[in-house]
Motif scaffolding. Structure first.
Motif, PDB file in Angstrom:
ATOM      1  N   ALA A 174      28.463  -1.547 -15.780  1.00  0.00           N
ATOM      2  CA  ALA A 174      27.296  -0.778 -16.224  1.00  0.00           C
ATOM      3  C   ALA A 174      26.030  -1.616 -16.152  1.00  0.00           C
ATOM      4  O   ALA A 174      24.954  -1.109 -15.797  1.00  0.00           O
ATOM      5  CB  ALA A 174      27.516  -0.259 -17.641  1.00  0.00           C
ATOM      6  N   ASP A 175      26.117  -2.914 -16.487  1.00  0.00           N
ATOM      7  CA  ASP A 175      24.937  -3.787 -16.436  1.00  0.00           C
ATOM      8  C   ASP A 175      24.430  -3.939 -15.003  1.00  0.00           C
ATOM      9  O   ASP A 175      23.216  -4.007 -14.766  1.00  0.00           O
ATOM     10  CB  ASP A 175      25.273  -5.164 -17.023  1.00  0.00           C
ATOM     11  CG  ASP A 175      25.603  -5.090 -18.509  1.00  0.00           C
ATOM     12  OD1 ASP A 175      24.969  -4.292 -19.218  1.00  0.00           O
ATOM     13  OD2 ASP A 175      26.503  -5.828 -18.947  1.00  0.00           O
ATOM     14  N   GLU A 183      24.895  -1.644 -12.592  1.00  0.00           N
ATOM     15  CA  GLU A 183      24.335  -0.339 -12.210  1.00  0.00           C
ATOM     16  C   GLU A 183      22.946  -0.133 -12.799  1.00  0.00           C
ATOM     17  O   GLU A 183      22.098   0.520 -12.181  1.00  0.00           O
ATOM     18  CB  GLU A 183      25.277   0.771 -12.674  1.00  0.00           C
ATOM     19  CG  GLU A 183      26.595   0.812 -11.903  1.00  0.00           C
ATOM     20  CD  GLU A 183      27.590   1.796 -12.498  1.00  0.00           C
ATOM     21  OE1 GLU A 183      27.287   2.355 -13.581  1.00  0.00           O
ATOM     22  OE2 GLU A 183      28.663   1.997 -11.889  1.00  0.00           O
ATOM     23  N   ARG A 184      22.682  -0.702 -13.970  1.00  0.00           N
ATOM     24  CA  ARG A 184      21.381  -0.552 -14.628  1.00  0.00           C
ATOM     25  C   ARG A 184      20.368  -1.580 -14.147  1.00  0.00           C
ATOM     26  O   ARG A 184      19.218  -1.570 -14.573  1.00  0.00           O
ATOM     27  CB  ARG A 184      21.550  -0.665 -16.148  1.00  0.00           C
ATOM     28  CG  ARG A 184      22.317   0.495 -16.770  1.00  0.00           C
ATOM     29  CD  ARG A 184      22.808   0.154 -18.167  1.00  0.00           C
ATOM     30  NE  ARG A 184      21.709  -0.204 -19.052  1.00  0.00           N
ATOM     31  CZ  ARG A 184      21.869  -0.794 -20.241  1.00  0.00           C
ATOM     32  NH1 ARG A 184      23.075  -1.138 -20.652  1.00  0.00           N
ATOM     33  NH2 ARG A 184      20.827  -1.057 -20.986  1.00  0.00           N
ATOM     34  N   LEU A 221      20.498  -4.828 -14.688  1.00  0.00           N
ATOM     35  CA  LEU A 221      20.360  -5.970 -15.597  1.00  0.00           C
ATOM     36  C   LEU A 221      20.993  -7.227 -15.023  1.00  0.00           C
ATOM     37  O   LEU A 221      20.603  -8.339 -15.366  1.00  0.00           O
ATOM     38  CB  LEU A 221      21.000  -5.644 -16.948  1.00  0.00           C
ATOM     39  CG  LEU A 221      20.388  -4.473 -17.722  1.00  0.00           C
ATOM     40  CD1 LEU A 221      21.184  -4.194 -18.992  1.00  0.00           C
ATOM     41  CD2 LEU A 221      18.928  -4.775 -18.071  1.00  0.00           C
TER      42      LEU A 221
END
Length: 292
Positions: free
Chosen positions: A247-248, A250-251, A253
């Motif tokens: 998720a990091d 994909e975002r 970050l």
């Protein structure tokens, strides 16, 4: 004609064996501790066998006690299942024992989708650091590294691999990944008996730590979650479990560096008792989990 032991004594014995304690069994059954002792004694007299033995303050089952408890647990569980089928009730409150890292970085962000699909089912997360005993007394469902226990359904969820990640704020356009490795501190996780994760990475990939890197400060952490947060904060390069940083990445970050990954050898399994797979709430969770 069936020759049955005293049924009330069986119920009391099962509670005492499960709790490994007379007073806790008494509290569960709303009777006195002396009543528990009396019922257990009655059962021992019926069989002519000792069912419990005391070792100091510990209450332990004898071999015959273990045999009786194992069968009673199965019989009582089947009776409970039958009762729910007849009455039309279902267990819509489930306890899931799960590693804190898996829950925080993967499961919790997705649970809202499960709750949207199944608002009537309540999931209580019990965070664990080490593999617990697989037992209904601990949780209804488990996500751990355990597999192979008799009577349990085990489904492989993921084979963990470590990938090098870095904050995009540290990246230089068109820079080679090995160059980035030489320029920034390594955010290293001390994995106890396994050693330092970056040491394992260099050995697994037959690489040596660059001379420039040897002069760089290394930051050592006791948990991968802290190393991931440090990487997001731009403090260096971390090795992170792939599912934890999905998720990091994909975002935006974190960025996965174009460097080899390594399999840790650790596997995540979903487990629950085989006989409970058809319970509507557990079946719904298993189906949702497989879709993820």
């Amino acid at each position: 004609m069936r020759k049955l032991p005293p049924l009330r004594a069986l119920q009391v014995f099962e509670a005492a064996a499960r709790q490994s304690h007379f007073s806790r069994a008494a509290a569960e059954l709303c009777i006195t501790q002396s009543a528990v002792s009396h019922q257990v004694k009655q059962l021992e007299e019926h069989y002519g066998e000792r069912l419990f033995k005391r070792e100091g303050r510990q209450l332990r089952l004898t071999s015959k006690g273990k045999l009786l408890y194992k069968e009673l647990e199965r019989i009582f569980n089947e009776l409970s299942d039958l009762s729910m089928q007849i009455s039309g009730d279902s267990n819509d409150q489930l306890r899931l024992a799960v590693y804190s890292s898996f829950a925080i970085k993967w499961l919790i962000p997705r649970l809202s989708d499960f709750r949207r699909q199944h608002p009537q089912i309540k999931i209580r997360l019990n965070m664990i650091a080490d593999d617990p005993e697989l037992s209904d007394s601990v949780a209804d469902m488990f996500i751990t590294g355990q597999s192979g226990q008799l009577g349990y359904h085990h489904h492989l969820l993921h084979k963990e691999r470590l990938i090098p990640v870095i904050s995009p704020s540290l990246m230089v356009p068109d820079s080679l990944a090995l160059d980035e490795l030489a320029k920034h501190p390594l955010l290293t996780v001390d994995e106890g008996p396994l050693g330092l994760d970056w040491d394992r990475w260099f050995v697994a990939n037959n690489l040596a730590l660059p001379a420039e890197q040897q002069q760089q400060q290394q930051h050592v952490f006791s948990h991968v979650l802290m190393a991931i947060e440090a990487a997001i904060a731009g403090q260096g390069i971390a090795l992170a479990s792939d599912f934890m940083v999905q998720a990091d990445i994909e975002r935006g970050l974190l960025v996965e560096l174009d460097l080899p990954d390594i399999l840790t050898g650790f596997e995540f399994y979903f487990s629950c008792k085989q006989r409970r797979l058809k319970e509507p709430a557990i079946a719904a969770f298993v189906n949702w989990l497989s879709q993820q």
